[in-house]
Design a protein around this motif. Structure first.
Motif, mmCIF file in Angstrom:
data_model
loop_
_atom_site.group_PDB
_atom_site.id
_atom_site.type_symbol
_atom_site.label_atom_id
_atom_site.label_comp_id
_atom_site.label_asym_id
_atom_site.label_seq_id
_atom_site.Cartn_x
_atom_site.Cartn_y
_atom_site.Cartn_z
ATOM 1 N N HIS A 40 55.650 7.934 36.749
ATOM 2 C CA HIS A 40 55.407 7.489 38.129
ATOM 3 C C HIS A 40 53.908 7.283 38.311
ATOM 4 C CE1 HIS A 40 55.676 6.996 42.455
ATOM 5 N NE2 HIS A 40 54.683 7.868 42.577
ATOM 6 N N ASN A 41 53.559 6.215 39.015
ATOM 7 C CA ASN A 41 52.163 5.930 39.325
ATOM 8 C C ASN A 41 51.913 6.104 40.815
ATOM 9 O OD1 ASN A 41 49.457 5.047 38.841
ATOM 10 N ND2 ASN A 41 50.009 3.047 39.684
ATOM 11 N N ILE A 42 50.962 6.952 41.158
ATOM 12 C CA ILE A 42 50.590 7.169 42.559
ATOM 13 C C ILE A 42 49.522 6.151 42.935
ATOM 14 C CG2 ILE A 42 49.639 8.798 44.232
ATOM 15 C CD1 ILE A 42 50.514 11.061 42.351
ATOM 16 N N ARG A 61 49.287 14.797 42.955
ATOM 17 C CA ARG A 61 49.783 14.568 41.601
ATOM 18 C C ARG A 61 50.681 15.719 41.144
ATOM 19 N NH1 ARG A 61 45.914 12.232 36.845
ATOM 20 N NH2 ARG A 61 47.385 12.273 35.109
ATOM 21 N N VAL A 64 54.058 15.547 43.106
ATOM 22 C CA VAL A 64 54.934 14.491 42.597
ATOM 23 C C VAL A 64 55.547 14.909 41.272
ATOM 24 C CG1 VAL A 64 54.985 12.141 41.678
ATOM 25 C CG2 VAL A 64 53.768 12.609 43.810
ATOM 26 N N GLU A 65 54.729 15.488 40.406
ATOM 27 C CA GLU A 65 55.236 15.938 39.109
ATOM 28 C C GLU A 65 56.312 17.003 39.285
ATOM 29 O OE1 GLU A 65 53.524 17.924 34.978
ATOM 30 O OE2 GLU A 65 52.179 16.772 36.283
ATOM 31 N N ILE A 68 59.576 15.272 40.395
ATOM 32 C CA ILE A 68 60.237 14.586 39.282
ATOM 33 C C ILE A 68 60.829 15.600 38.307
ATOM 34 C CG2 ILE A 68 59.844 13.097 37.276
ATOM 35 C CD1 ILE A 68 57.755 11.601 38.924
ATOM 36 N N ILE A 84 57.078 14.085 31.209
ATOM 37 C CA ILE A 84 56.849 13.520 32.540
ATOM 38 C C ILE A 84 55.383 13.114 32.653
ATOM 39 C CG2 ILE A 84 56.816 14.006 35.022
ATOM 40 C CD1 ILE A 84 59.161 15.945 34.503
ATOM 41 N N VAL A 86 52.607 11.467 35.220
ATOM 42 C CA VAL A 86 52.224 11.039 36.567
ATOM 43 C C VAL A 86 50.776 10.576 36.509
ATOM 44 C CG1 VAL A 86 51.918 11.722 38.970
ATOM 45 C CG2 VAL A 86 53.839 12.645 37.656
ATOM 46 N N ARG A 87 50.543 9.353 36.943
ATOM 47 C CA ARG A 87 49.206 8.769 36.876
ATOM 48 C C ARG A 87 48.768 8.295 38.252
ATOM 49 N NH1 ARG A 87 49.665 10.989 32.675
ATOM 50 N NH2 ARG A 87 49.388 10.136 30.555
ATOM 51 N N GLU A 88 47.456 8.047 38.379
ATOM 52 C CA GLU A 88 46.883 7.460 39.590
ATOM 53 C C GLU A 88 46.071 6.247 39.148
ATOM 54 O OE1 GLU A 88 44.687 10.317 41.859
ATOM 55 O OE2 GLU A 88 46.229 11.874 41.622
ATOM 56 N N THR A 92 49.740 -0.786 38.778
ATOM 57 C CA THR A 92 50.900 -0.182 38.136
ATOM 58 C C THR A 92 51.381 -0.987 36.941
ATOM 59 O OG1 THR A 92 51.628 0.788 40.232
ATOM 60 C CG2 THR A 92 53.278 0.592 38.500
#
Length: 292
Positions: A40-42, A61, A64-65, A68, A84, A86-88, A92
């Motif tokens: 997932h990208n924030i 972050r 969100v992690e 998920i 998992i 998770v990026r910012e 995207t």
């Protein structure tokens, strides 16, 4: 045998995520998948200054992690090795394309909402930029796969897509059907006989398919449907045949003539993706085309 070394599952924190993760489990149960990345990208820039102030010191972050992680634990479990991510990142599409290359992802799984819930522009961009095959799972689709439809156009991608689809059908014990949609040069009617034009077109295409069967014995016994486009587009005819035949999966080949996958989506896959079909859509690149 189809083996997937790495699969990426793209999550957006919507209601589709749980179905998408559960579907990824179904894939891992039926195919050999060695590693799954849930991504997932924030996009903080979309939140606005007011909302970012409201968040304050919250580690978004980490939150969100955690969200998920709960979905994955409930819907996926420990069926295979997974991670998992998770990026910012402000872009995207570029981020996901980079992850595909970094982790040698062979298949990306995307969820898709019905058209009345969004334009689906991100999904369309991803289909054009991701250098790997893509499996699109509509929110109304079922996990239970029994029949697969494979439209072909007799271009260079036809042999690869037929071999892939046959291997997939054999591995998952699916009924496989091949189809071709043809058009007639209607601008010449009534200068030429429409009946004769149909007869000639059918004869020509059946000859091409018979030649394929002679050269590739693995598809010799696969049912084949020849459909005239008439007053509809090729994508519309495929969607109608898909519904009429009760198929549960649609497989389309992507072009491999350009070194840039983003130029190879083609009008038919794009049209099919933009429609509201309710079965998974597997868009397949030939591996040698992706490696260029």
């Amino acid at each position: 045998m189809i083996t997937i070394d790495a699969m990426m599952v793209c999550l957006d924190l919507s209601d589709v995520d749980e179905k998408l993760v559960a579907f990824s489990r179904s894939i891992c149960e039926r195919l050999e998948v060695r590693k799954v990345y849930f991504v997932h990208n924030i996009r903080l820039y979309e939140l606005g200054d007011d909302f970012q102030e409201l968040i304050g010191e919250v580690d978004l972050r980490k939150e969100v992690e955690g969200n998920i992680t709960e979905i994955v634990a409930e819907q996926f479990g420990n069926i295979t090795d997974h991670e998992i991510l998770v990026r910012e990142d402000p872009n995207t599409e570029v981020l996901l394309a980079d992850l595909v290359k970094r982790y040698n992802v062979q298949l990306t799984l995307l969820g898709k909402k019905m058209s009345d819930k969004g334009a689906g522009t991100l999904g369309t961009k991803l289909l054009r930029i991701l250098p790997c095959s893509v499996l699109v799972f509509p929110e109304a689709a079922s996990f239970h796969l029994r029949k697969v439809l494979v439209p072909i156009d007799f271009t260079d991608t036809t042999i690869h897509i037929l071999r892939f689809s046959k291997a997939l059908a054999d591995q998952l014990h699916l009924q496989l059907e091949i189809m071709h949609v043809y058009r007639l040069p209607t601008q010449f009617f009534p200068l030429i006989s429409e009946k004769e034009a149909v007869r000639k077109a059918v004869q020509l295409v059946n000859g091409k398919f018979a030649d394929l069967q002679r050269r590739y014995q693995e598809i010799a016994g696969v049912p084949y449907a020849l459909v005239r486009a008439a007053n509809k587009s090729i994508g519309e005819r495929i969607a109608l045949h898909l519904e009429k035949g009760g198929h549960d999966l649609l497989v389309l080949g992507l072009r491999g003539n350009s070194p840039l996958p983003m130029l190879n989506l083609g009008s038919v896959p794009s049209e099919i993706y933009s429609s509201d079909i309710n079965v998974p859509l597997w868009l397949v690149y030939a591996e040698e085309a992706v490696r260029r």
